[in-house]
Design an enzyme around this catalytic site. Structure first.
Site, PDB file in Angstrom:
ATOM      1  N   LEU A  76       0.797  -1.311  -0.016  1.00  0.00           N
ATOM      2  CA  LEU A  76      -0.071   0.063  -0.019  1.00  0.00           C
ATOM      3  C   LEU A  76       0.842   1.199  -0.106  1.00  0.00           C
ATOM      4  CD1 LEU A  76      -3.002  -1.060   2.439  1.00  0.00           C
ATOM      5  CD2 LEU A  76      -2.706  -1.334  -0.035  1.00  0.00           C
ATOM      6  N   CYS A  77       1.912   1.044  -0.262  1.00  0.00           N
ATOM      7  CA  CYS A  77       3.015   2.347  -0.343  1.00  0.00           C
ATOM      8  C   CYS A  77       2.957   3.165  -1.833  1.00  0.00           C
ATOM      9  CB  CYS A  77       4.454   1.953  -0.006  1.00  0.00           C
ATOM     10  SG  CYS A  77       4.913   1.645   1.498  1.00  0.00           S
ATOM     11  N   HIS A  78       2.869   4.336  -1.834  1.00  0.00           N
ATOM     12  CA  HIS A  78       2.751   5.153  -2.802  1.00  0.00           C
ATOM     13  C   HIS A  78       3.914   5.072  -3.533  1.00  0.00           C
ATOM     14  CE1 HIS A  78      -0.612   6.764  -0.552  1.00  0.00           C
ATOM     15  NE2 HIS A  78      -1.074   7.039  -1.701  1.00  0.00           N
ATOM     16  N   MET A 114       8.750   4.554   5.390  1.00  0.00           N
ATOM     17  CA  MET A 114       8.823   3.229   4.814  1.00  0.00           C
ATOM     18  C   MET A 114       9.945   3.099   3.853  1.00  0.00           C
ATOM     19  SD  MET A 114       6.841   1.421   6.299  1.00  0.00           S
ATOM     20  CE  MET A 114       7.204   0.115   5.725  1.00  0.00           C
ATOM     21  N   GLU A 115      10.358   4.256   3.271  1.00  0.00           N
ATOM     22  CA  GLU A 115      11.809   4.114   2.326  1.00  0.00           C
ATOM     23  C   GLU A 115      12.932   3.980   3.265  1.00  0.00           C
ATOM     24  OE1 GLU A 115       8.348   4.866  -0.372  1.00  0.00           O
ATOM     25  OE2 GLU A 115       8.963   5.810   1.684  1.00  0.00           O
ATOM     26  N   ASP A 129      24.147 -11.413   3.557  1.00  0.00           N
ATOM     27  CA  ASP A 129      24.308 -12.192   2.281  1.00  0.00           C
ATOM     28  C   ASP A 129      25.769 -12.292   2.031  1.00  0.00           C
ATOM     29  OD1 ASP A 129      23.398 -13.852  -0.021  1.00  0.00           O
ATOM     30  OD2 ASP A 129      23.992 -12.041  -1.245  1.00  0.00           O
TER      31      ASP A 129
END
Length: 167
Positions: A76-78, A114-115, A129
């Protein structure tokens, strides 16, 4: 029905928030996270003799790329037009860990927390990793938003849960 979660509509269904009526403002967010590892692994990274090369350089690029792809990863992130993404690392030998801090900025109608979290998370995953062959017991921890600036809620800063002081 009062709706305290903006990503849920009146029927209780998930939806993308309409931000079209919001005025664009400068938005900034910082996030942090840690990768705890053995002293030997951390020494290899610090000394630059890790067999996979410059671990921080690769993880930095991965974090920047991830911030730009956040809307593809989080449903739901733009999609945002980021004007700045930075990912920095600090070795903390006294704690056998690497601290990662990300920073995202834009002028827009929604925040960039969120970014910033995605940049930090993917940088941590990339460190894991690149080092997992020599240290599979590494732990990713403490990923959180440190600060956000802009928008309706203005400035917010995390507090250190142990002392209550601002981070």
């Amino acid at each position: 029905m009062s709706n305290e979660f903006s990503h849920v509509n009146a029927a209780g269904e998930a939806n993308m928030v309409d931000v079209s009526s919001k005025q664009p403002t400068v938005r900034e967010a910082r996030a942090e996270g840690y990768v705890r590892m053995s002293a030997t692994t951390l020494a290899k990274i610090i000394e630059g003799n890790h067999h996979k090369g410059d671990v921080f350089a690769v993880a930095r690029i991965a974090g920047i790329q991830a911030a730009k792809q956040t809307s593809s990863l989080i449903p739901l992130c733009h999609p945002l037009m980021l004007s700045k993404v930075a990912v920095d690392f600090a070795a903390e030998p006294e704690h056998n860990r690497v601290r990662i801090e990300s920073y995202c900025k834009l002028t827009g109608q929604t925040g960039v927390e969120m970014e910033a979290l995605t940049a930090c998370s993917v940088a941590a995953l990339t460190l894991f990793d690149m080092c997992k062959a020599v240290d599979p017991a590494m732990v990713l921890e403490g990923i959180r938003v440190l600060e956000k600036v802009g928008g309706k809620t203005g400035h917010w800063q995390a507090t250190d849960s142990a002392s209550g002081a601002a981070s």
